[in-house]
Design a protein around this motif. Structure first.
Motif, PDB file in Angstrom:
ATOM      1  N   ARG A  88      39.069  13.293  -7.932  1.00 44.93           N
ATOM      2  CA  ARG A  88      38.860  14.655  -7.856  1.00 44.93           C
ATOM      3  C   ARG A  88      39.203  15.374  -9.410  1.00 44.93           C
ATOM      4  O   ARG A  88      39.529  14.472 -10.419  1.00 44.93           O
ATOM      5  N   PHE A  90      40.800  18.955 -11.487  1.00 46.26           N
ATOM      6  CA  PHE A  90      42.022  19.981 -11.212  1.00 46.26           C
ATOM      7  C   PHE A  90      41.660  21.360 -11.588  1.00 46.26           C
ATOM      8  O   PHE A  90      40.794  21.782 -12.431  1.00 46.26           O
ATOM      9  N   ILE A  93      43.002  22.072 -15.897  1.00 43.23           N
ATOM     10  CA  ILE A  93      42.521  20.927 -16.472  1.00 43.23           C
ATOM     11  C   ILE A  93      43.626  19.805 -16.769  1.00 43.23           C
ATOM     12  O   ILE A  93      44.606  20.216 -17.091  1.00 43.23           O
ATOM     13  N   ALA A  94      43.439  18.640 -16.008  1.00 47.15           N
ATOM     14  CA  ALA A  94      44.742  17.717 -16.152  1.00 47.15           C
ATOM     15  C   ALA A  94      44.195  16.347 -16.810  1.00 47.15           C
ATOM     16  O   ALA A  94      44.101  15.530 -16.312  1.00 47.15           O
ATOM     17  N   LEU A  95      43.513  16.606 -17.917  1.00 48.15           N
ATOM     18  CA  LEU A  95      43.371  15.337 -18.745  1.00 48.15           C
ATOM     19  C   LEU A  95      44.459  14.761 -19.537  1.00 48.15           C
ATOM     20  O   LEU A  95      45.672  15.610 -19.502  1.00 48.15           O
ATOM     21  N   PHE A  96      44.110  13.668 -20.260  1.00 47.83           N
ATOM     22  CA  PHE A  96      45.213  13.223 -21.034  1.00 47.83           C
ATOM     23  C   PHE A  96      45.069  13.515 -22.356  1.00 47.83           C
ATOM     24  O   PHE A  96      44.292  12.964 -23.111  1.00 47.83           O
ATOM     25  N   LYS A  97      45.472  14.668 -22.808  1.00 45.30           N
ATOM     26  CA  LYS A  97      45.611  15.266 -24.179  1.00 45.30           C
ATOM     27  C   LYS A  97      45.568  14.434 -25.348  1.00 45.30           C
ATOM     28  O   LYS A  97      44.623  14.572 -26.397  1.00 45.30           O
TER      29      LYS A  97
END
Lengths: 260, 363, 297
Positions: A88, A90, A93-97
């Motif tokens: 999925r 989100f 945004i739920a990235l690994f910054k």
């Protein structure tokens, strides 16, 4: 172009979810067929995101049955859900910054990796070969999404639209059977939306991935979805092809309000 | 001008995923390694590098680097703040001591490994709360580790072999019949251990395990959704980190101090190592080394500076002032770095390199 | 049984003092979301400054207000130099910054006043209260009682300050949401300045009480660290939590040391509160009175 939409892969009956007395979802039932693009729409607070969270095991409905690939699932957590082929994106945004685009996409492949940390530490033989093999897959996705030029850039430095694309890439890296997209086009300009539409259609078309998406932009939803389910106040008010839904009086009322 | 990667084409992913993809970096790094292994001993034999340099600067620098590396894995990569680093070092040191003491013919390297594994086990136990709590709640919980372990080592006589003062004398480092006695040989021994462990750490952080740590650090919910298991990932970070700290602790006792008591691994040491990570750069292997060098050298230069001021002005500065000033400088530097460059010296180094790529042109 | 109560009461009394220190943390955490690790250093600095001025020949009546002024300045400077540039950073960054701050303040205190232990006499004798000794045959220190009374008064005053005054309301608004508070016209920096000044005042009172009891020395900073388990028990945002947590930690630590300590070699009060808090965390991570945090995605 005729798409071969398959059998029902995921179905819900009587799903109810509440948070301390507040009903988020009430007796929802619908199904998702293989290879189709299924949209969930509805006004704000209709329970769309909750529905998505139920599908991939973030929330557990108090009632109802979920059948995925012919098997009923009960209390499946997010890990098991990922393992069974559901990926999925989100809404926020739920990235690994802190990681590069490439690393972010590589994380999407983690469930396919076999080597353990000791081999990783040696970075030798099978561990290296595996890493390179997955790198190739990740690069294919990078090519597909046309983000070659930013592959080594930390995600935190990218503009919003590109971040959304990277997040799609991370989900695709898992080679999911079902892809859940939570407002993939929110906050984008027209060109970015067109790009994203193209990617979603291509994924669906070329990889055959089943897609469940939530979207606010009606034009987009009606254009790309095969079937649409409409929620309002946690209840299902319509379900059908875009044309059917468009003509449904309840849907019009929900969106435009009812004259009293 | 010299630092250009133009013309260096990477034809395979193997080449692209090397530790140093740029040729100049490889050359510089090879030079640094050669200097550390061969150049320094050579200079020592010529009398340019003194014994003091080995015992007071180089050896502690390397050992602290390793400890900082351990903490960096946990805090910098996996995002779990710990204030109990010194406790894990203590476990490594005292466990190694007991393995050497109680098992006849125990090879020293194996004892260090086992010491590290004991530290890892303790790390896992005290890492368990991290599954439910985060941030400074966890930091407060790691204080429990710090105080409990040191108390345990002090109170349970068995750990110190019932030494009345609680002080243990580390056994000699003997490998294949060779005794590492001189300060230079100890330095080389530590250098070898630290180099190997740093390489292993680098490999971990650039492969799946490292990505899992960073994913948990950056956004734990998303990490879980894409299939990383938080329990496994966090405990693994605690275990690996504590292993590194444990080995660092063993080296601290065996190659640096020689005699050590549990109180030597106090909260102050934990903070010092945390400072190395913050100043050097959280989430960077190189940063651990830069931070350690900084914190080891700073007090020495401060002392020199204070002595110089005393001599120049003729004012007799009160004794103990240097340690107070040291605290103040440490404190201000931490705040300075957190405000100005949260990624520490390692980031400054990186920015410098990017500038160098373009030099002499501004863009 | 008598002895048990003696220990319990002594524990509760020292618990009140823990509560007082913990309150300093809660104040700042509520208002600015900063877990101020430097609170312990501030306690040390305040006590040392007061005693230092006193030793220079000033009466306590002059030295204490003077120190108060110094603490206010220190608080304001901290807010300006350390916290303002770090606004909107992750909590953990702010936490680490306050670790740096605590080192700085400890160094500053010792650079000015030296590293020697100094005695502080507030004019209250540390002797058992005769009335209790006569009537209940219990030895309860007079000093502890008075110190606890002062601490309790402070705690009550702060609780009222929080809930009844205008600045207290502003404070709670800021604690809830910085942006929203700003948008309704609450002067954010002003509020933070006040909070740091009040925290400085709390540090001064705790420093004087603890310092008079154990001597003004570096170990005061460790005593202040004990407030951490208090906060874990009570919840970081709760004034009543700090009070109850302090009492629990104070009492359980004393009881454990006296009744459990002899079996394991003593000195367990150094770690007991932390381990107790740790175990508690596993059961109820948000603390006794803390708000349950619901994490959204």
């Amino acid at each position: 172009m005729t798409k071969r939409i398959g059998e029902v892969i995921l179905s819900f009956t009587n799903i109810s979810l509440s948070f301390g007395g507040v009903n988020a979802l009430t007796r929802i039932g619908f199904d998702v067929k293989e290879h189709e693009i299924r949209a969930i729409i509805g006004p704000n607070g209709a329970g769309k995101s909750s529905m998505l969270n139920v599908i991939n095991g973030v929330y557990h409905p108090q009632q109802g049955e979920i059948v995925f690939r012919g098997k009923a699932r009960r209390g499946m957590n997010t890990y098991e859900s990922a393992k069974s082929g559901i990926a999925r994106t989100f809404q926020n945004i739920a990235l690994f910054k802190g990681m590069s685009v490439l690393d972010n996409i590589m994380t999407g492949r983690n469930l396919k990796m076999r080597s353990n940390f000791l081999l990783d530490a040696l970075y030798w033989g099978p561990a290296q070969r595996e890493e390179i093999a997955h790198r190739k897959k990740a690069e294919e996705i990078i090519d597909f999404l046309e983000i070659q030029h930013i592959r080594k850039t930390p995600v935190g430095r990218l503009p919003y639209g590109l971040q959304k694309r990277v997040e799609l890439g991370r989900a695709l890296a898992a080679e999911p059977a079902i892809l859940l997209l939570d407002e993939p086009m929110a906050g984008m300009n027209v060109e970015e939306k067109q790009d994203m539409c193209r990617f979603i259609l291509d994924v669906n078309d070329q990889l055959g991935t089943t897609i469940v998406l939530i979207e606010h932009d009606m034009g987009v939803v009606m254009d790309i979805s095969d079937r649409v389910v409409v929620l309002d106040y946690g209840k299902k008010i319509a379900d059908g092809t875009p044309d059917e839904v468009r003509a449904n009086q309840d849907v019009i009322d929900a969106y435009l309000g009812v004259a009293h | 001008m010299f630092y250009r990667e133009a013309g260096q084409f990477k034809a395979t992913y193997e080449e692209d995923s090397r530790i140093f993809p740029i040729r100049q970096d490889r050359i510089v790094f090879a030079f640094i390694l050669a200097f550390a292994f061969l150049g320094v001993p050579l200079l020592a034999s010529l009398g340019i590098v003194s014994n003091y340099t080995f015992t007071a600067i180089l050896t502690p620098f390397l050992i602290f680097s390793l400890a900082a590396l351990g903490l960096n894995i946990l805090t910098g990569y996996a995002g779990q703040l710990s204030l109990g680093t010194a406790a894990f070092m203590a476990v490594g040191a005292f466990a190694s001591y007991n393995f050497m003491l109680r098992i006849e013919g125990m090879p020293i390297l194996v004892a260090f490994m086992l010491g590290g594994l004991c530290a890892a086990a303790v790390g896992i136990v005290f890492g368990l709360p991290s599954l439910r709590i985060r941030g400074f709640y966890l930091a407060a919980a790691t204080l429990a580790t710090q105080f409990f372990i040191v108390w345990c080592l002090t109170k349970v006589g068995w750990f110190t072999n019932y030494s009345s003062s609680g002080v243990i004398s580390a056994q000699k480092i003997v490998i294949l019949g060779y005794t590492f006695q001189s300060s230079m040989s100890k330095y080389l021994f530590v250098l070898a251990v630290v180099s190997v462990m740093a390489l292993l750490a680098k490999n971990m952080v650039r492969s799946n395990i490292g990505r899992s740590w960073m994913a948990i650090r950056d956004m734990d919910m998303a990490a879980e959704v894409i299939g990383f298991r938080p329990i496994r990932t966090k405990l693994m970070a605690f275990a690996v980190s504590s292993f590194y700290c444990g080995v660092a602790g063993a080296l601290f006792a065996y190659a640096y101090l020689g005699t050590v008591e549990p109180e030597g691994f106090n909260l102050d040491l934990s903070f010092r190592i945390l400072f190395m990570v913050i100043i050097g750069g959280a989430g960077s292997i190189l940063g651990s080394f830069l931070g350690a060098a900084f914190i080891v050298l700073l007090p020495i230069y401060l002392n020199v500076l204070l002595n110089f001021t005393e001599a120049a002005t003729g004012i007799d500065l009160p004794s103990g002032l240097s340690s107070s000033v040291e605290l103040m400088v440490f404190g201000s530097l931490i705040i300075f770095f957190l405000i100005v460059e949260p990624h520490g010296l390692a980031r400054l180094w990186q920015i410098g390199k990017e500038k160098l790529r373009l030099w002499p042109f501004p863009h | 049984m008598q002895f048990f109560f003696e220990v319990l009461i002594a524990g509760l009394l020292s618990g009140v003092m823990y509560s007082l220190v913990a309150l300093g943390y809660v104040l700042i955490y509520k208002a600015s979301g900063v877990f101020n690790f430097a609170q312990g250093a501030m306690v040390f600095f305040a006590a040392l400054t007061a005693v230092g001025l006193h030793d220079l020949g000033l009466s306590l009546w002059v030295a204490v207000p003077l120190t108060m002024a110094v603490m206010v300045v220190l608080g304001l400077v901290t807010e300006r130099i350390v916290l303002r540039p770090l606004v909107a950073q992750p909590e953990i960054t702010l936490f680490m910054a306050t670790i740096g701050l605590s080192f700085f303040i400890e160094g500053l205190a010792q650079a000015i006043w030296g590293a020697n232990v100094r005695g502080l006499d507030l004019g209250i004798d540390d002797v058992p209260l005769e009335w209790l000794l006569d009537h209940a045959n219990m030895a309860i220190s007079q000093f502890d009682l008075i110190a606890a009374a002062i601490a309790a008064a402070m705690v009550a005053a702060l609780a009222i300050f929080f809930s009844k005054t205008k600045i207290g309301r502003a404070l709670r608004a800021v604690a809830d949401d910085h942006q929203a508070a700003l948008s309704v016209g609450i002067p954010l920096h002003h509020v933070w300045g006040v909070v740091w000044a009040v925290a400085g005042f709390v540090a001064l009172v705790s420093g004087l009480l603890w310092g008079a009891r154990n001597g003004v020395q570096f170990s005061l900073t460790f005593l202040a660290l004990k407030a951490l388990p208090v906060l874990i028990l009570g919840g970081f945002t709760s004034v009543p939590g700090a009070i109850v947590g302090g009492l629990i930690i104070g009492a359980s630590e004393k009881l454990a040391e006296v009744f459990l300590g002899p079996y394991v070699g003593g000195g367990i009060d150094g770690w007991f509160p932390y381990v107790l808090a740790l175990l508690f965390l596993l059961v109820r991570p948000e603390g006794l009175f803390g708000e349950k945090i619901i994490r959204r995605i």
